[in-house]
Write an enzyme that holds these catalytic residues in place. Structure first.
Site, PDB file in Angstrom:
ATOM      1  N   CYS A  36      -7.508  -6.661  -5.663  1.00  6.61           N
ATOM      2  CA  CYS A  36      -7.059  -6.252  -4.418  1.00  6.61           C
ATOM      3  C   CYS A  36      -8.372  -6.176  -3.521  1.00  6.61           C
ATOM      4  O   CYS A  36      -7.984  -5.973  -2.215  1.00  6.61           O
ATOM      5  CB  CYS A  36      -6.399  -4.775  -4.668  1.00  6.61           C
ATOM      6  SG  CYS A  36      -5.272  -4.489  -5.706  1.00  6.61           S
TER       7      CYS A  36
ATOM      8  N   ASP B  16     -10.903  -3.898  -3.177  1.00  5.12           N
ATOM      9  CA  ASP B  16     -11.630  -2.998  -2.551  1.00  5.12           C
ATOM     10  C   ASP B  16     -11.819  -2.071  -4.055  1.00  5.12           C
ATOM     11  O   ASP B  16     -10.771  -1.795  -4.927  1.00  5.12           O
ATOM     12  CB  ASP B  16     -10.884  -1.791  -1.767  1.00  5.12           C
ATOM     13  CG  ASP B  16     -10.608  -2.630  -0.721  1.00  5.12           C
ATOM     14  OD1 ASP B  16     -11.703  -2.772   0.126  1.00  5.12           O
ATOM     15  OD2 ASP B  16      -9.319  -2.958  -0.127  1.00  5.12           O
TER      16      ASP B  16
ATOM     17  N   CYS C   1     -14.483  -4.204   2.308  1.00  2.51           N
ATOM     18  CA  CYS C   1     -14.728  -4.641   3.639  1.00  2.51           C
ATOM     19  C   CYS C   1     -15.142  -3.381   4.562  1.00  2.51           C
ATOM     20  O   CYS C   1     -15.567  -2.427   4.133  1.00  2.51           O
ATOM     21  CB  CYS C   1     -13.197  -5.014   4.222  1.00  2.51           C
ATOM     22  SG  CYS C   1     -12.128  -3.577   4.274  1.00  2.51           S
TER      23      CYS C   1
ATOM     24  N   CYS D 136      -7.348   1.282   3.190  1.00  4.11           N
ATOM     25  CA  CYS D 136      -8.637   1.549   2.944  1.00  4.11           C
ATOM     26  C   CYS D 136      -8.710   3.284   3.149  1.00  4.11           C
ATOM     27  O   CYS D 136      -9.357   3.564   2.363  1.00  4.11           O
ATOM     28  CB  CYS D 136      -9.680   1.030   3.754  1.00  4.11           C
ATOM     29  SG  CYS D 136      -9.796  -0.647   3.718  1.00  4.11           S
TER      30      CYS D 136
END
Ligand SMILES: Cc1ncc(COP(=O)(O)O)c(C=O)c1O
Ligand SMILES: Cc1ncc(COP(=O)(O)O)c(C=O)c1O
Lengths: 384, 135, 384, 135
Positions: free
Chosen positions: B35, B37, B61, B105
């Site tokens: 995915c 992360d 990211c 996130c």
């Protein structure tokens, strides 16, 4: 220092192109108008058409101007499918999002889609392709050069294979990344349809072209006036077309010269990265690869954070295609090549252009290692 | 994509509390590399249930790194009960907003925090149980 | 002397617009890229989006950039129809070829099409429209101002009528000729979808926009990347968009001023032609007509030959739309207005712009009468 | 649309033989205003069957006027039998070509000529018949 290494996303407009565009902006007639203002504008459009045709090795009558590579791809594939009742279509697993998504949507619309796989270097499997061809196959669309890895596909061979088995199957190629970087002509390739876009060759954004081989019929996707042989209505983007004509001419005239320089810079870049950063993987290792493109996976770090850190140093690079920025999916191209998901997440595309200098590569090689080191220090994957 | 806020950029450029805590009192591990992360959140808690230190390691990211940094900053000094109430929206707000495609996130950061707190509670419960058993 | 009276076909790019375009050509990043080059380009696009939005009286989020009016019209009508299963669609008999042909083709594709008639001034019959609305009606598309005659349609009234009877019917208007000539806002009109094009307001060719009211869903026609909210993929025409933003802002800021001048010139033109040439018919007589447009039939002579003769005198005019040049069909607009076929064949559209001067109208009034006289001498219809 | 040739422009700008012939020996009338073109072709023929004069009146586009002018020029001096063989392709060629969408104009010019010749033949036949009857 500013270092632009994202030329596969788009390129700076060259001075010559800019000059022709500025000239064309003042020639304001509508190319469809009968009077002299119209004639002047029409002459600009037709001159550019001849220049683009010459670049591709075809007749001006075989060139249709569009609003870019994406529209050209759509017009080619969907425009051709409108003329046939055949329901099987073939593409590769590593197409640009334009073609990739056209096929995904056509699949939902009821077409049977075959996606030809690629080897670890990204080269399509011609044998698989041959096996998949049937009487019901309408079109095969396989790109000439990949935007993420620079892998060059054997399109000429593909056309021969297809046409020798089923002469009526139409072959389209997305040559958006190949134009100006690879020497080719539509005649040699033998394709029926071929897409190009101006902004990848130091021309303006928002203008593209579709080569339609004499005798091949496609239907317009958008209804309107009689422009562009009834295939693409709407008042022509005269300034953009003028810029495209100029850019196309320049791009092929300097192709060997530019490629020689880029080839050297590419070797330097790869060598430098290999020396200074460990635990990487070069993803653009195919035998035939564009001279300007280097795709590298930096294991255990994520691509976007690399882009952002390099950006602070004035260096512009990207992960896969510009269109995937902001999307969450990892690159379907690297996935198809069998690249490990973590390595795919940490892949960066360095794409050079005719303005790229050795100093810029030196600067990159100075700034990149500490960025990777810093991000690796933050990475929970690093210690494992 | 929408732009990152200056606060996000600040936390991305100079992330706070990067690293691991040796002998942490709680660890939260969320996400997976497919995915894109992975976050690891470490907390150190004193005997008054106050989080005295928090550190993170993140593969992800810019937004993932910034939210990790922000969440560690936000929880240090809070009691575990207070920290538990720090939501993804609170983190997002503290960062001056996040692009829509990056909202996940902040969710991940919240999850990592919750997991670290759960882990802490498990451990203290075990300790207590151990103590109880011993006594 | 050169006299350009074909501003409904296209307009000269103003100096301000040209300047912004030249600036934007140098900002070469891809608006989809994450790095600073991308941000710079994105900022240009978003600034232009705000300017266009302000011009139309809506939010920037409601604006999608396209390659022109034709594409906007197609995206609006076909893009909306992709989201519904309703099969009845309504338009007027005097639409521009873009909308006109969309509906012709949709009819062939199985939609039930109602074309609302117009009176002798070209105004649509709202009563007929009301009678035709049904539960199965998906969309009503009626232009705001006609390109051939300048007739302004009561779009606000149409929206009220439609929405009060069937709130879910979507109303689209082609405002390509209205922008910069007529004061309007999408809020006042109440429309769901509205098309505009830059090159009609002294902006560049090949760039347009579609207003999509918040909450209204349409589907893309072309597949590709995530650009323009997934509704319109393809790398953005940054320079064109910049020019459009500038042109839009200027067009509405000077609208009263320019219209005052044009209104006087229009009266002068009509008066002059009436005085000097007999046996004519003014086709732009509606109560509400654009100030810049005069459509006149010169009986017993054919339009193209008038255009050609005036062209030799440096005067640019046209018959109907630029798109019909080279086509054989007489204007469907004049036909719908009940203009006699011979008179329709001899119709000329004089369309002025903000650069039109009184001297130019004087020059026209000097050159036009002998042209008509000469052609009438050749005409077999003249003596009858 | 494709451009008009310079020859077409020449004949459009300065058409030859515009007008009518009083007491013509043959008239051809073709086309209708709905289609956008009407041509009238007049011929004068001497007693050796030679066309000594031809004139036209045309309502139509540039190509219609140019082909009318050209066809009159081409037939003057020819015998009726020779003139009959002047085809639309010959007229088009003499004009240096026509845009595709304008080819029908040359067809119209050929038709006008044929009709004028037919008319002439009818009239002479009538005259002859009249003479024959009288004698
Ligand atoms: C291979 C390829 N095809 C198509 C496109 C789309 O072209 P455009 O951005 O001009 O629509 C691109 C570039 O984005 C590309 O790299
Ligand atoms: C009313 C109207 N709609 C649509 C268009 C098409 O716009 P474009 O030429 O930008 O495609 C035009 C102009 O040609 C027009 O006048």
């Amino acid at each position: 220092m500013k270092v632009y290494l994202d030329n596969n996303a788009t390129t700076p407009v060259s001075d010559e192109v800019k000059k022709e565009m500025i000239f064309a902006i003042d020639i304001y007639g509508n190319p469809s108008s009968l009077h002299q203002f119209g004639v002047e504008a029409r002459n600009i459009v037709e001159k550019a058409r001849r220049r683009v045709a010459e670049t591709l090795g075809c007749d001006g009558q075989e060139i249709i101007f569009t609003s870019g590579g994406t529209e050209s791809d759509n017009l080619a594939v969907r425009g051709y499918l409108k003329t046939t009742s055949k329901k099987h279509i073939i593409t590769s697993a590593t197409e640009h999002h334009a073609v990739y998504n056209i096929f995904n949507e056509l699949e939902k619309e009821g077409y049977r889609v075959t996606r030809i796989g690629v080897d670890k270097n990204g080269t399509v499997d011609i044998n698989q392709l041959k096996e998949e061809l049937t009487e019901d196959t309408a079109i095969v669309s396989i790109m000439l050069a990949n935007n993420e890895t620079g892998t060059v596909q054997p399109v000429g061979e593909i056309v021969s294979a297809v046409k020798s088995m089923f002469p009526h199957i139409i072959v389209h190629t997305d040559a958006v990344q190949a134009l100006g970087k690879l020497k080719f002509s539509v005649k040699e390739l033998g394709v029926d349809l071929l897409s190009v876009s101006a902004h990848k060759i130091n021309g303006p954004k928002g203008i593209g072209a579709l080569y339609i081989k004499k005798g091949v019929r496609i239907k317009h996707l958008v209804s309107g006036g009689h422009h562009e042989k009834n295939v693409r209505p709407g008042t022509e983007n005269v300034a953009g077309i003028a810029g495209f004509g100029c850019a196309a001419e320049i791009a092929v005239s300097k192709i060997d010269e530019v490629n020689d320089i880029l080839e050297k810079l590419k070797l330097k870049l790869i060598k430098g990265v290999k020396e200074k950063i460990k635990n990487i993987k070069i993803n653009s290792d195919a035998e035939k690869t564009l001279s300007n493109t280097v795709n590298i996976s930096f294991n255990n770090v994520e691509g976007e954070s690399i882009i952002m850190m390099l950006d602070m140093d004035g260096i512009a690079v990207s992960t896969g295609s510009a269109c995937t920025s902001g999307s969450l999916e990892p690159s379907h191209v690297l996935k198809a090549m069998g690249v490990d998901p973590v390595a795919a997440q940490g892949s960066i595309r360095f794409s050079m252009g005719k303005y790229t200098t050795e100093e810029e590569i030196d600067y990159l090689l100075e700034k990149l290692p500490p960025v990777i080191e810093r991000l690796r220090k933050m990475s929970p994957l690093e210690r494992q | 994509m929408e732009q990152y806020s200056s606060k996000v950029m600040e936390h991305f450029t100079n992330p706070k509390n990067v690293g691991e805590i040796k002998n942490p009192d709680g660890v939260g591990h969320v996400g997976n590399p497919v995915c894109g992360d992975i976050m690891e959140l470490y907390i150190k808690v004193d005997n008054k249930d106050v989080i005295t230190d928090a550190k993170f390691k993140t593969f992800g990211c810019g937004a993932a790194i910034a939210t990790s940094s922000m969440v560690t900053e936000m929880v240090i000094g809070k009691t575990v009960d207070e920290a538990e109430k720090v939501s993804n929206m609170a983190v997002t707000e503290a960062l001056g907003g996040l692009p829509k495609v990056k909202m996940h996130c902040s969710v991940l950061a919240e999850e990592a925090l919750k997991k670290a707190i759960d882990d802490y509670r498990c451990r203290t419960k075990d300790e207590k149980d151990n103590k109880d058993n011993k006594s």
